[in-house]
Design an enzyme around this catalytic site. Structure first.
Site, PDB file in Angstrom:
ATOM      1  N   ASP A   1      42.941  72.393  22.457  1.00 40.03           N
ATOM      2  CA  ASP A   1      41.763  72.431  23.187  1.00 40.03           C
ATOM      3  C   ASP A   1      40.554  73.792  22.822  1.00 40.03           C
ATOM      4  OD1 ASP A   1      40.069  72.410  25.513  1.00 40.03           O
ATOM      5  OD2 ASP A   1      41.654  74.276  25.730  1.00 40.03           O
TER       6      ASP A   1
ATOM      7  N   ASP B   1      38.246  75.452  24.841  1.00 41.02           N
ATOM      8  CA  ASP B   1      37.712  76.799  25.537  1.00 41.02           C
ATOM      9  C   ASP B   1      38.551  77.371  25.425  1.00 41.02           C
ATOM     10  OD1 ASP B   1      35.114  76.533  26.290  1.00 41.02           O
ATOM     11  OD2 ASP B   1      35.068  74.581  27.274  1.00 41.02           O
TER      12      ASP B   1
HETATM   13  C1  G6P Z   1      36.578  73.413  29.499  1.00 39.70           C
HETATM   14  C2  G6P Z   1      36.629  74.412  30.440  1.00 39.70           C
HETATM   15  C3  G6P Z   1      36.558  74.063  32.232  1.00 39.70           C
HETATM   16  C4  G6P Z   1      35.172  73.779  31.918  1.00 39.70           C
HETATM   17  C5  G6P Z   1      35.483  72.266  31.317  1.00 39.70           C
HETATM   18  C6  G6P Z   1      33.851  71.235  31.531  1.00 39.70           C
HETATM   19  O1  G6P Z   1      37.788  72.795  30.644  1.00 39.70           O
HETATM   20  O2  G6P Z   1      38.059  74.962  30.337  1.00 39.70           O
HETATM   21  O3  G6P Z   1      36.826  75.476  32.558  1.00 39.70           O
HETATM   22  O4  G6P Z   1      34.551  73.395  33.905  1.00 39.70           O
HETATM   23  O5  G6P Z   1      35.181  72.152  29.797  1.00 39.70           O
HETATM   24  O6  G6P Z   1      33.353  72.254  30.907  1.00 39.70           O
HETATM   25  P1  G6P Z   1      31.283  72.195  30.890  1.00 39.70           P
HETATM   26  O7  G6P Z   1      31.003  72.804  29.718  1.00 39.70           O
HETATM   27  O8  G6P Z   1      31.044  70.010  30.618  1.00 39.70           O
HETATM   28  O9  G6P Z   1      31.018  71.848  32.529  1.00 39.70           O
HETATM   29 MG    MG Z   2      40.563  75.515  27.367  1.00 38.53          MG
END
Ligand code: G6P
Ligand code: MG
Length: 238
Positions: free
Chosen positions: A17, A19
């Site tokens: 993953d 983030d």
């Molecule tokens: C990741 C993060 C989430 C976030 C999602 C969508 O999974 O953990 O916190 O909401 O991505 O991200 P984006 O950058 O597309 O809004």
């Molecule tokens: Mg994550």
């Protein structure tokens, strides 16, 4: 002890993953949601922040809004505003923001011939990988922009395994979110949960961070018949 069905001793694919795993951008998502919530008078706490980990932008906003009803236009405006706050933080990301232990683990896995993917539901994940100079370190990258064109009957990790040409039982997912760990399990893959063990209850292995994690030891913990593995306390099924 019986061998878990489908899992092999040889791990041939690792799916990271982005983030909260490659870089500490999970805290930046949280800060952006917190700012939006404050402006809109919506409640926000650490428990809610945890619920939003690994959850798409629109689903996160639905969770944040709870019972509050908004028009489709206002929904889009709120989602775009959160994304602009997050984007402000991303511009200052550098390779110094790669989390400890990530590069050395990836190098050790690569030298063993393990294929490596970065997979995220975030539409900003490629930008994160570019700013942190990690984009070229993966055999494949899948981010939130790619997901709509995939077959919806498979989850993102199953798609990654196909692209890596590795069977799911020989793949390991590294995730910081409960939803990500659950998706790995649904894909028939083992997982390494990073962070709070309570959140990562069903991860095969749970560790605070990848700092000082030795690749050989990690692979031993992930073996289907491992006698010992660091995992979340009070969890019975894994
Ligand atoms: C990741 C993060 C989430 C976030 C999602 C969508 O999974 O953990 O916190 O909401 O991505 O991200 P984006 O950058 O597309 O809004
Ligand atoms: Mg994550």
């Amino acid at each position: 002890m019986s061998r878990r069905r489908g899992l092999t001793d040889s791990v041939r694919g690792f799916i990271f993953d982005v983030d909260g795993v490659i870089a500490d951008t999970a805290v930046l998502h949280t800060a952006a949601w917190r700012r939006l919530a404050a402006e809109e008078g919506l409640p926000f706490d650490e428990n809610l922040a945890d619920q939003l980990r690994g959850v798409s932008r629109s689903e996160s906003l639905r969770i944040l809004l709870g019972d509050v009803k908004v028009s489709p236009e206002r929904f889009e405006e709120l989602a775009a505003r959160k994304n602009s706050y997050y984007g402000e933080c991303l511009s200052s990301l550098t390779e110094a923001d790669v989390l400890p232990g990530v590069r050395s683990l990836m190098d050790a896995l690569s030298s063993r011939g393990v294929r490596i993917a970065a997979v995220s539901v975030s539409r900003n994940a490629r930008t994160v990988l570019i700013h942190t100079r990690m984009i070229d370190a993966f055999d494949i990258v899948i981010d939130g922009n790619d997901l709509p064109r995939f077959n919806p009957t498979l989850n993102r990790f199953q798609h990654a395994a196909r692209l890596l040409r590795v069977e799911p039982g020989a793949c390991v997912v590294v995730e910081d979110s409960a939803t990500g760990v659950a998706a790995a399990r649904a894909a028939g893959m083992r997982s390494v949960g990073i962070g709070d063990a309570d959140r990562l209850c069903v991860a095969t292995v749970a560790v605070d961070s990848l700092r000082d994690i030795d690749a050989a030891r990690l692979l031993t913990w992930l073996s289907p018949n491992a006698r010992h593995r660091p995992s979340a306390a009070f969890c019975s099924s894994r």
